[in-house]
Design a protein around this motif. Structure first.
Motif, PDB file in Angstrom:
ATOM      1  N   LEU A  14      31.579 -15.797  -8.258  1.00 24.72           N
ATOM      2  CA  LEU A  14      33.007 -16.013  -8.504  1.00 24.72           C
ATOM      3  C   LEU A  14      33.349 -17.497  -8.613  1.00 24.72           C
ATOM      4  N   LEU A  15      32.885 -18.293  -7.661  1.00 22.81           N
ATOM      5  CA  LEU A  15      33.200 -19.720  -7.682  1.00 22.81           C
ATOM      6  C   LEU A  15      32.494 -20.438  -8.832  1.00 22.81           C
ATOM      7  N   GLY A  16      31.308 -19.979  -9.190  1.00 26.31           N
ATOM      8  CA  GLY A  16      30.612 -20.573 -10.324  1.00 26.31           C
ATOM      9  C   GLY A  16      31.372 -20.363 -11.624  1.00 26.31           C
ATOM     10  N   VAL A  17      31.852 -19.152 -11.827  1.00 28.65           N
ATOM     11  CA  VAL A  17      32.613 -18.850 -13.049  1.00 28.65           C
ATOM     12  C   VAL A  17      33.954 -19.581 -13.049  1.00 28.65           C
ATOM     13  N   VAL A  18      34.672 -19.510 -11.942  1.00 28.05           N
ATOM     14  CA  VAL A  18      35.994 -20.156 -11.872  1.00 28.05           C
ATOM     15  C   VAL A  18      35.866 -21.666 -12.019  1.00 28.05           C
ATOM     16  N   SER A  19      34.916 -22.278 -11.310  1.00 26.43           N
ATOM     17  CA  SER A  19      34.771 -23.730 -11.423  1.00 26.43           C
ATOM     18  C   SER A  19      34.258 -24.134 -12.802  1.00 26.43           C
TER      19      SER A  19
ATOM     20  N   ALA B 268      32.141 -33.472 -11.868  1.00 24.75           N
ATOM     21  CA  ALA B 268      31.240 -32.762 -10.963  1.00 24.75           C
ATOM     22  C   ALA B 268      31.717 -32.779  -9.513  1.00 24.75           C
ATOM     23  N   ILE B 269      32.751 -33.538  -9.208  1.00 22.47           N
ATOM     24  CA  ILE B 269      33.289 -33.542  -7.843  1.00 22.47           C
ATOM     25  C   ILE B 269      33.796 -32.153  -7.476  1.00 22.47           C
ATOM     26  N   VAL B 270      34.143 -31.361  -8.479  1.00 20.93           N
ATOM     27  CA  VAL B 270      34.579 -29.983  -8.255  1.00 20.93           C
ATOM     28  C   VAL B 270      33.470 -29.196  -7.549  1.00 20.93           C
ATOM     29  N   LEU B 271      32.228 -29.510  -7.863  1.00 18.95           N
ATOM     30  CA  LEU B 271      31.098 -28.783  -7.277  1.00 18.95           C
ATOM     31  C   LEU B 271      30.962 -29.036  -5.773  1.00 18.95           C
ATOM     32  N   THR B 272      31.396 -30.198  -5.313  1.00 20.74           N
ATOM     33  CA  THR B 272      31.351 -30.425  -3.867  1.00 20.74           C
ATOM     34  C   THR B 272      32.327 -29.493  -3.150  1.00 20.74           C
ATOM     35  N   GLY B 273      33.457 -29.242  -3.774  1.00 23.66           N
ATOM     36  CA  GLY B 273      34.399 -28.269  -3.216  1.00 23.66           C
ATOM     37  C   GLY B 273      33.828 -26.864  -3.215  1.00 23.66           C
ATOM     38  N   VAL B 274      33.091 -26.527  -4.262  1.00 30.49           N
ATOM     39  CA  VAL B 274      32.438 -25.221  -4.328  1.00 30.49           C
ATOM     40  C   VAL B 274      31.423 -25.087  -3.190  1.00 30.49           C
ATOM     41  N   GLY B 275      30.616 -26.115  -2.990  1.00 29.03           N
ATOM     42  CA  GLY B 275      29.635 -26.085  -1.903  1.00 29.03           C
ATOM     43  C   GLY B 275      30.288 -25.956  -0.545  1.00 29.03           C
ATOM     44  N   LEU B 276      31.387 -26.654  -0.361  1.00 27.96           N
ATOM     45  CA  LEU B 276      32.094 -26.589   0.915  1.00 27.96           C
ATOM     46  C   LEU B 276      32.725 -25.216   1.136  1.00 27.96           C
ATOM     47  N   LEU B 277      33.298 -24.636   0.102  1.00 27.07           N
ATOM     48  CA  LEU B 277      33.896 -23.298   0.231  1.00 27.07           C
ATOM     49  C   LEU B 277      32.840 -22.241   0.554  1.00 27.07           C
ATOM     50  N   ILE B 278      31.704 -22.319  -0.098  1.00 24.56           N
ATOM     51  CA  ILE B 278      30.633 -21.357   0.184  1.00 24.56           C
ATOM     52  C   ILE B 278      30.135 -21.541   1.609  1.00 24.56           C
ATOM     53  N   ALA B 279      29.987 -22.784   2.045  1.00 20.33           N
ATOM     54  CA  ALA B 279      29.533 -23.040   3.416  1.00 20.33           C
ATOM     55  C   ALA B 279      30.513 -22.489   4.444  1.00 20.33           C
ATOM     56  N   MET B 280      31.806 -22.685   4.196  1.00 16.11           N
ATOM     57  CA  MET B 280      32.793 -22.172   5.143  1.00 16.11           C
ATOM     58  C   MET B 280      32.791 -20.653   5.185  1.00 16.11           C
ATOM     59  N   LEU B 281      32.574 -20.023   4.030  1.00 17.04           N
ATOM     60  CA  LEU B 281      32.502 -18.563   4.000  1.00 17.04           C
ATOM     61  C   LEU B 281      31.276 -18.059   4.761  1.00 17.04           C
ATOM     62  N   ILE B 282      30.129 -18.660   4.545  1.00 14.61           N
ATOM     63  CA  ILE B 282      28.914 -18.264   5.260  1.00 14.61           C
ATOM     64  C   ILE B 282      29.089 -18.507   6.755  1.00 14.61           C
TER      65      ILE B 282
ATOM     66  N   ILE C 288      24.652 -23.813 -10.996  1.00 12.92           N
ATOM     67  CA  ILE C 288      24.028 -23.471 -12.282  1.00 12.92           C
ATOM     68  C   ILE C 288      25.011 -22.723 -13.168  1.00 12.92           C
ATOM     69  N   LEU C 289      25.693 -21.736 -12.600  1.00 12.29           N
ATOM     70  CA  LEU C 289      26.687 -20.986 -13.383  1.00 12.29           C
ATOM     71  C   LEU C 289      27.805 -21.906 -13.878  1.00 12.29           C
ATOM     72  N   SER C 290      28.288 -22.766 -13.006  1.00 14.29           N
ATOM     73  CA  SER C 290      29.376 -23.671 -13.366  1.00 14.29           C
ATOM     74  C   SER C 290      28.959 -24.633 -14.473  1.00 14.29           C
ATOM     75  N   ASP C 291      27.758 -25.178 -14.378  1.00 15.85           N
ATOM     76  CA  ASP C 291      27.292 -26.110 -15.401  1.00 15.85           C
ATOM     77  C   ASP C 291      27.157 -25.440 -16.758  1.00 15.85           C
ATOM     78  N   ILE C 292      26.589 -24.248 -16.772  1.00 11.88           N
ATOM     79  CA  ILE C 292      26.412 -23.545 -18.046  1.00 11.88           C
ATOM     80  C   ILE C 292      27.756 -23.160 -18.646  1.00 11.88           C
ATOM     81  N   ILE C 293      28.651 -22.632 -17.825  1.00 13.02           N
ATOM     82  CA  ILE C 293      29.959 -22.202 -18.337  1.00 13.02           C
ATOM     83  C   ILE C 293      30.802 -23.394 -18.776  1.00 13.02           C
TER      84      ILE C 293
END
Length: 130
Positions: free
Chosen positions: A22-27, A38-52, A76-81
């Motif tokens: 979900l976050l890969g597609v949205v980001s 790419a700073i958006v990806l740091t937010g993605v990493g932080l959100l996934i970490a908080m969820l885990i 990977i999903l975010s970069d490709i999309i």
């Protein structure tokens, strides 16, 4: 108690994969149409970490590994999309081009790598209860 840890770990894996997709597609769409940095990806990493962290509530290394692998999938999903759109996921050439872009010898590829490494690091650090 061991069954509880196994259950939380299983739930962490499921939550990690679902959130990564979900976050890969949205980001990816966000980076494609709104703000391509790419700073958006740091937010993605932080959100996934908080969820885990919230779902797993674990102190073991395996919870951090799940978070890092989920973040890697989201990146990977975010970069490709962001570069090729959603149809880029089914085109092997776009996937190859995404991975080969990090092998360029320029400052942009160094920054490309650093932002992704920061996202993975944040995911690793904040995914466990310490």
């Amino acid at each position: 108690q061991t069954a509880s840890v196994k259950h939380r770990f299983t739930m962490s894996i499921i939550a990690g994969v679902i959130s990564a997709v979900l976050l890969g597609v949205v980001s990816g769409y966000f980076r494609q149409y709104v703000f391509n940095h790419a700073i958006v990806l740091t937010g993605v990493g932080l959100l996934i970490a908080m969820l885990i962290n919230r779902v797993g509530r674990g102190i073991q290394l395996k919870f951090a590994i799940v978070a890092v692998l989920s973040t890697l999938l989201a990146i990977i999903l975010s970069d490709i999309i962001s570069e090729f759109g959603i149809l880029g996921l089914i085109n092997m050439e776009s996937i190859r081009l995404t991975f080969s872009s990090m092998l360029k010898e320029s400052i942009s590829s160094v920054l490309w790598f650093l932002y992704r490494a920061l996202a993975l690091y944040l995911s690793y650090i904040y995914s466990r209860v310490v």
